[in-house]
Design an enzyme around this catalytic site. Structure first.
Site, mmCIF file in Angstrom:
data_model
loop_
_atom_site.group_PDB
_atom_site.id
_atom_site.type_symbol
_atom_site.label_atom_id
_atom_site.label_comp_id
_atom_site.label_asym_id
_atom_site.label_seq_id
_atom_site.Cartn_x
_atom_site.Cartn_y
_atom_site.Cartn_z
ATOM 1 N N LYS A 112 35.295 42.274 39.926
ATOM 2 C CA LYS A 112 35.881 43.191 40.913
ATOM 3 C C LYS A 112 35.026 43.304 42.172
ATOM 4 C CE LYS A 112 38.832 45.578 37.698
ATOM 5 N NZ LYS A 112 38.579 44.761 36.472
HETATM 6 C C1 LIG Z 1 39.724 44.070 35.820
HETATM 7 C C2 LIG Z 1 39.315 43.038 34.841
HETATM 8 C C3 LIG Z 1 40.230 42.107 34.312
HETATM 9 C C4 LIG Z 1 41.713 42.139 34.602
HETATM 10 O O1 LIG Z 1 42.024 41.790 35.929
HETATM 11 P P1 LIG Z 1 43.473 42.129 36.512
HETATM 12 O O2 LIG Z 1 43.412 41.749 37.933
HETATM 13 O O3 LIG Z 1 43.636 43.624 36.319
HETATM 14 O O4 LIG Z 1 44.473 41.365 35.729
HETATM 15 C C5 LIG Z 1 39.755 41.135 33.439
HETATM 16 N N1 LIG Z 1 38.451 41.092 33.083
HETATM 17 C C6 LIG Z 1 37.551 41.979 33.571
HETATM 18 C C7 LIG Z 1 36.143 41.899 33.104
HETATM 19 C C8 LIG Z 1 37.935 42.979 34.461
HETATM 20 O O5 LIG Z 1 37.021 43.851 34.923
#
Ligand SMILES: *Cc1c(COP(=O)(O)O)cnc(C)c1O
Length: 468
Positions: A112
């Site tokens: 993120k």
């Molecule tokens: C947020 C997240 C996801 C999922 O991503 P999306 O964009 O919500 O599908 C997968 N793995 C990790 C470690 C995350 O933090």
């Protein structure tokens, strides 16, 4: 470039408008009115660019007149200069076919960071220009909170209030939030569960006493600017593997469908994507929708991959809109029905549109551990549980042409999930040096009762009111 709502009735906005708005006023999500498209020659010319330059090139069509090209490049250099790897998102080979794209070299070890580090700068850029102020309010069970806090810490014009359930997030996750001591960062531990915290945040967005005084905003993955930033690493990795002359497939650990939708956008822009594999854990609403057209909620089952433990994938609406013929009024009716009954059937156009590019696979706890062990034994790579689910789906994919490489997106650093990793592989990955002193740093947070009025009063006392 202007943006329209998936539900058809909110006003069209420019890039600056959608970045600050987040959700559209009709409850829909913003998408570009049309997809910008690069020619194969233009894509070929991107090969070898440093990540920040590639990012500015890929994002400029979406940003339009909201930010000048030189300034956009300054912003991408600043955002991605904070990553601990020169490649920003390095690609690692596992065997002849399988690769892992490491998205966790940002400040909080979560993928993120790639989007939120840029989003923090975009907020500051646009709010300074308008001389306005926003108050970000969120609830977190872990990763999103720390990435959002790091992205806006010390930024002008932004305050952030992050609620977490007291005693119910891991020490690493809590410390990643509470050791950020910038004066615009406010951590609140509340008595109760994550759902209680989330319910308070939702209530605040509907509380006109609060929204009248403060420009309350969210940083969740429905924000278009976050998706846009994620398109870049699809280009970066495909170029390294021979695009545009060679097609590439991607396997994406999926929760809210933001990350994998960014892959769809990359394909719409002309990147030769052979397939997008939607990997889920046992919380498999999107896998079921893609496989059978049945989009219906179950109850969330907690797993070792908590960022994928979701009931509804908010960004899936963007795919339904685009694949279903971009009929906002029809989608608004479909979504209203879904919100009432918690179930819907995809239309034929939506199913066919999705099937053209997406397949899906789900992994249970055994599949996840097995994939983690395979990566460790075959290639010496230690993966976190989310990435291992992606790798399981990549290895289970059928019918891919023999010469197509498959890239699994690695969404978290394994050190964030040491216990699950140790159970599967016997290895306890250490925290990287840049966050290694996390347990020596001073913590700061306030502990409040699980009471909405107490939380609202706390925020009202500390936040900066909106202008005018
Ligand atoms: C947020 C997240 C996801 C999922 O991503 P999306 O964009 O919500 O599908 C997968 N793995 C990790 C470690 C995350 O933090």
């Amino acid at each position: 470039m202007d943006y329209v709502s998936t539900r058809g009735s909110a006003p069209a906005l420019d890039f600056e408008g959608v970045t600050l708005a987040g959700l559209a006023s009709d409850g829909g999500l913003y998408v570009p009115r049309e997809w910008p498209r690069f020619t194969q020659d233009e894509i070929a010319a991107m090969a070898g660019l440093p990540y920040a330059e590639l990012a500015a090139k890929v994002m400029q069509p979406f940003v339009g007149d909201s930010i000048a090209p030189d300034r956009l490049l300054e912003l991408t250099r600043e955002a991605y200069g904070r990553f601990a790897h020169a490649a920003v998102t390095p690609l690692v080979q596992l065997d002849e076919r399988h690769w892992v794209l490491e998205l966790f070299h940002g400040p909080t070890l979560a993928f993120k960071d790639v989007a939120l580090q840029l989003l923090g700068l975009l907020f500051e850029e646009f709010l300074s220009k308008r001389d306005d102020h926003i108050t970000i309010v969120g609830a977190t069970s872990g990763d999103t909170g720390s990435a959002a806090i790091d992205a806006v810490a010390g930024r002008a014009k932004v305050d952030i209030f992050m609620l977490h359930p007291f005693g119910r997030v891991s020490d690493v996750q809590r410390r990643q939030m509470t050791t950020v001591l910038a004066p615009n960062v406010h951590n609140i531990a509340i008595d109760g569960s994550f759902d209680d915290a989330q319910a308070m945040v939702k209530r605040m967005f509907a509380d006109t006493a609060m929204t009248g005084r403060f420009a309350i905003s969210a940083v969740n993955s429905i924000n278009w600017a976050r998706l846009m930033a994620q398109v870049v690493y699809y280009f970066a990795s495909a170029l390294q593997l021979g695009a545009p002359c060679r097609k590439v497939a991607f396997s994406v650990p999926t929760g809210n469908f933001g990350d994998v939708f960014a892959g769809y956008v990359a394909a719409k822009m002309g990147l030769p994507v052979e397939r997008l594999i939607v990997a889920t854990n046992v919380n498999d609403i999107v896998a079921r929708a893609i496989a059978s057209g049945d989009y219906s909620c179950g109850t969330v089952v907690p797993t070792a991959a908590p960022s994928m433990d979701i009931q509804v994938s908010s960004n899936f609406e963007r795919l339904l809109f685009d694949a279903g013929g971009r009929d906002g009024a029809a989608l608004a009716a479909q979504m209203t029905g879904f919100e009432a009954s918690k179930a819907m059937q995809l239309t034929n156009a939506q199913r066919e549109g999705a099937a053209a590019l997406f397949t899906s696979a789900r992994a249970d706890a055994g599949d996840m551990s097995q994939a983690m062990r395979w990566a460790f034994e075959a290639a010496g790579q230690v993966l976190d549980p989310h990435t291992a689910i992606g790798l399981h789906a990549a290895r289970a994919a059928e019918g891919l042409p023999a010469d197509v490489p498959v890239v699994t997106l690695a969404t978290a650093h394994p050190a964030k999930f040491v216990d699950a990793v140790e159970r599967a592989t016997g290895v306890r990955p250490p925290l990287p040096a840049r966050v290694g002193d996390l347990f020596e740093r001073e913590e700061r947070f306030d502990h409040l009762p699980g009471d909405y009025d107490a939380v609202a009063a706390y925020i009202a006392e500390r936040a900066t009111p909106r202008n005018g």
